[in-house]
Scaffold this active site. Structure first.
Site, PDB file in Angstrom:
ATOM      1  N   CYS A   1      -9.169   3.884  -6.176  1.00 47.72           N
ATOM      2  CA  CYS A   1     -10.334   3.226  -5.567  1.00 47.72           C
ATOM      3  C   CYS A   1     -11.630   4.052  -5.650  1.00 47.72           C
ATOM      4  CB  CYS A   1     -10.036   2.858  -4.119  1.00 47.72           C
ATOM      5  SG  CYS A   1      -9.043   4.066  -3.231  1.00 47.72           S
TER       6      CYS A   1
ATOM      7  N   HIS B   1     -15.217   3.054   1.169  1.00 45.75           N
ATOM      8  CA  HIS B   1     -15.351   4.467   0.798  1.00 45.75           C
ATOM      9  C   HIS B   1     -16.819   4.772   0.490  1.00 45.75           C
ATOM     10  CE1 HIS B   1     -11.115   4.557   0.758  1.00 45.75           C
ATOM     11  NE2 HIS B   1     -10.855   4.735  -0.529  1.00 45.75           N
TER      12      HIS B   1
HETATM   13  N1  LIG Z   1      -5.494   0.788  -0.088  1.00 41.95           N
HETATM   14  C1  LIG Z   1      -6.301   1.002  -1.118  1.00 41.95           C
HETATM   15  O1  LIG Z   1      -7.537   1.087  -0.980  1.00 41.95           O
HETATM   16  C2  LIG Z   1      -5.739   1.139  -2.490  1.00 41.95           C
HETATM   17  C3  LIG Z   1      -6.624   1.219  -3.545  1.00 41.95           C
HETATM   18  C4  LIG Z   1      -6.125   1.338  -4.843  1.00 41.95           C
HETATM   19  C5  LIG Z   1      -4.780   1.360  -5.024  1.00 41.95           C
HETATM   20  N2  LIG Z   1      -3.921   1.282  -3.966  1.00 41.95           N
HETATM   21  C6  LIG Z   1      -2.484   1.313  -4.245  1.00 41.95           C
HETATM   22  O2  LIG Z   1      -1.898   0.059  -3.928  1.00 41.95           O
HETATM   23  C7  LIG Z   1      -0.562   0.245  -3.472  1.00 41.95           C
HETATM   24  C8  LIG Z   1      -0.360  -0.410  -2.122  1.00 41.95           C
HETATM   25  O3  LIG Z   1      -1.264   0.111  -1.220  1.00 41.95           O
HETATM   26  P1  LIG Z   1      -1.585  -0.532   0.194  1.00 41.95           P
HETATM   27  O4  LIG Z   1      -2.720   0.287   0.661  1.00 41.95           O
HETATM   28  O5  LIG Z   1      -1.712  -2.024   0.163  1.00 41.95           O
HETATM   29  O6  LIG Z   1      -0.240  -0.145   1.036  1.00 41.95           O
HETATM   30  P2  LIG Z   1       0.436  -0.833   2.311  1.00 41.95           P
HETATM   31  O7  LIG Z   1      -0.562  -1.512   3.189  1.00 41.95           O
HETATM   32  O8  LIG Z   1       1.270   0.231   2.909  1.00 41.95           O
HETATM   33  O9  LIG Z   1       1.378  -1.966   1.673  1.00 41.95           O
HETATM   34  C9  LIG Z   1       2.479  -1.675   0.865  1.00 41.95           C
HETATM   35  C10 LIG Z   1       3.086  -2.972   0.336  1.00 41.95           C
HETATM   36  O10 LIG Z   1       4.113  -2.659  -0.595  1.00 41.95           O
HETATM   37  C11 LIG Z   1       5.326  -3.293  -0.189  1.00 41.95           C
HETATM   38  N3  LIG Z   1       6.455  -2.480  -0.631  1.00 41.95           N
HETATM   39  C12 LIG Z   1       6.703  -1.184  -0.359  1.00 41.95           C
HETATM   40  N4  LIG Z   1       7.859  -0.781  -0.954  1.00 41.95           N
HETATM   41  C13 LIG Z   1       8.322  -1.864  -1.635  1.00 41.95           C
HETATM   42  C14 LIG Z   1       9.481  -2.108  -2.423  1.00 41.95           C
HETATM   43  N5  LIG Z   1      10.379  -1.155  -2.663  1.00 41.95           N
HETATM   44  N6  LIG Z   1       9.641  -3.345  -2.958  1.00 41.95           N
HETATM   45  C15 LIG Z   1       8.736  -4.336  -2.724  1.00 41.95           C
HETATM   46  N7  LIG Z   1       7.631  -4.166  -1.964  1.00 41.95           N
HETATM   47  C16 LIG Z   1       7.428  -2.948  -1.425  1.00 41.95           C
HETATM   48  C17 LIG Z   1       5.201  -3.412   1.310  1.00 41.95           C
HETATM   49  O11 LIG Z   1       6.096  -4.385   1.806  1.00 41.95           O
HETATM   50  P3  LIG Z   1       6.600  -4.431   3.360  1.00 41.95           P
HETATM   51  O12 LIG Z   1       5.430  -4.965   4.169  1.00 41.95           O
HETATM   52  O13 LIG Z   1       7.745  -5.371   3.316  1.00 41.95           O
HETATM   53  O14 LIG Z   1       6.957  -3.022   3.732  1.00 41.95           O
HETATM   54  C18 LIG Z   1       3.743  -3.830   1.421  1.00 41.95           C
HETATM   55  O15 LIG Z   1       3.595  -5.193   1.049  1.00 41.95           O
HETATM   56  C19 LIG Z   1      -0.320   1.760  -3.513  1.00 41.95           C
HETATM   57  O16 LIG Z   1       0.300   2.067  -4.730  1.00 41.95           O
HETATM   58  C20 LIG Z   1      -1.714   2.331  -3.449  1.00 41.95           C
HETATM   59  O17 LIG Z   1      -1.784   3.607  -4.052  1.00 41.95           O
HETATM   60  C21 LIG Z   1      -4.373   1.168  -2.716  1.00 41.95           C
END
Ligand SMILES: NC(=O)c1ccc[n+]([C@@H]2O[C@H](COP(=O)([O-])OP(=O)(O)OC[C@H]3O[C@@H](n4cnc5c(N)ncnc54)[C@H](OP(=O)(O)O)[C@@H]3O)[C@@H](O)[C@H]2O)c1
Length: 337
Positions: A128, A243
């Site tokens: 991001c 950010h």
């Molecule tokens: N947040 C940001 O600004 C941002 C920016 C760029 C990239 N990212 C990337 O995007 C990804 C997710 O980030 P987030 O911030 O949205 O995290 P988050 O709010 O913690 O959400 C994680 C999601 O992944 C699911 N999940 C986790 N383990 C899984 C598995 N084994 N199989 C299927 N689903 C699974 C979770 O499901 P449950 O609800 O069922 O646990 C939830 O839907 C990460 O790789 C992060 O690095 C995030």
């Protein structure tokens, strides 16, 4: 007339996944069906809009998807993205799993859409902080050649995911009610009413965090400029969404603040802000807001600026959906200055 695309959203219950689902609706993506996947814990849950979450496990049917948008962490992407590709889908992955792979394009839709031409089923979405910075820096690089960047980030907690937002809320509520805040679980220090001067994690023997390494590596890969110097400190601040970045840019050719302002005023995805951009103003918006463009009086070929964007939108979900639109041919790449 565009046909309907069958789209999987993996990590659909997370902060990025939820935003992806909103954006697919908001941008009227021509989907014949959208299927949300998450862990078994969330299976059967009905999301806003009536979609029902499916578990991503061995019983999951991966057949028949045109596109799969992943935001479920690097481990999940490493295991499941190739399986979706194998089953015929094009995957846009938000995690860090594939970004360093030279055979996999790492794409910011306004910066290097041409890299999509060489995808073989998997496309990586950048980190991001890198994403928002490069939307603003690419036009400058094309015009004046960037030699060196000195960057400090002020990253919101939603960049770490849903648990981190809950941690900030719980600690803030307790402090305001004069109670002992719950012990930190997501971050090494309390985040409410605090600043953590190292966002991300330290790998063994490295004095930079993985967030800082991502900004160095991804900037060079996306701009196709391995020679650019990047000095960066990533920090975490008690902001829910958005950010902010202080960026000092040293160029090969001198470029004044007025010219930078003009360049950015016509750059796709950028809004040059009159007032100082803030995360609260940027939240819910897709633009990258740039303000405080000023000469660096300590160097004849350098200037500074302040860049703010919604990390869940342009920093993650918006770019993923824009890539999906480019791949599906429902939108053409922006004209680059
Ligand atoms: N947040 C940001 O600004 C941002 C920016 C760029 C990239 N990212 C990337 O995007 C990804 C997710 O980030 P987030 O911030 O949205 O995290 P988050 O709010 O913690 O959400 C994680 C999601 O992944 C699911 N999940 C986790 N383990 C899984 C598995 N084994 N199989 C299927 N689903 C699974 C979770 O499901 P449950 O609800 O069922 O646990 C939830 O839907 C990460 O790789 C992060 O690095 C995030």
């Amino acid at each position: 007339m565009t046909r309907g695309y069958r789209v999987a959203v993996v990590g659909a219950t997370g902060v990025v996944g939820t935003t992806m689902l909103e954006l697919l609706r908001e941008r009227s993506f021509p989907a014949s069906e959208i299927v949300p996947f998450a862990t078994e814990r969330s299976a059967g849950r009905e999301l806003d809009g009536g979609l029902v979450v499916r578990a991503l496990n061995e019983e999951a049917d991966l057949r028949g998807f045109d596109l799969a948008l992943f935001s479920a962490g690097a481990g999940t992407s490493r295991e499941w993205a190739p399986r979706f590709v194998e089953a015929g889908a094009t995957v846009v992955d938000n995690s860090s799993a594939w970004r360093r792979d030279p055979s996999i394009p790492l794409v910011v839709s306004e910066v290097n859409p041409h890299a999509l031409e060489r995808h073989r089923g998997l496309i990586a979405n950048p980190n991001c902080s890198t994403m928002q910075m490069l939307v603003a820096l690419a036009p400058i690089h094309r015009r004046a050649g960037i030699e060196r960047l000195v960057v400090s980030t002020y990253q919101s907690v939603s960049g770490t995911g849903k648990k981190a937002v809950d941690e900030l809320d719980a600690q803030s509520r307790a402090s305001l009610n004069h109670k002992d805040p719950p012990a930190p679980e997501v971050y090494p220090e309390p985040i409410a009413f605090n600043v953590i001067g190292a966002a991300g994690n330290f790998a063994d023997g490295d004095d930079h965090t993985d967030e800082e390494r991502k900004m160095m590596f991804e900037t060079r890969k996306i701009l196709e400029a391995p020679e650019i110097g990047v000095a960066v400190t990533c920090g975490r601040v008690p902001v829910r969404v958005g950010h902010s970045e202080a960026v000092n840019v040293q160029t090969r050719d001198a470029i004044g603040p007025e010219e930078v302002r003009e360049l950015l005023a016509s750059a796709p995805g950028v809004e040059v802000a009159e007032a100082v951009p803030t995360p609260l103003k940027a939240e819910g918006r897709d633009e990258v807001f740039v303000g405080r463009i000023r000469a660096d009086e300590s160097h004849p070929r350098a200037f500074s600026m302040w860049i703010v964007s919604d990390n869940l939108r342009k920093g993650a979900a918006t770019n993923a959906v824009q890539i999906a639109e480019l791949v599906a041919g429902v939108r053409s790449a922006p004209q680059l200055a």
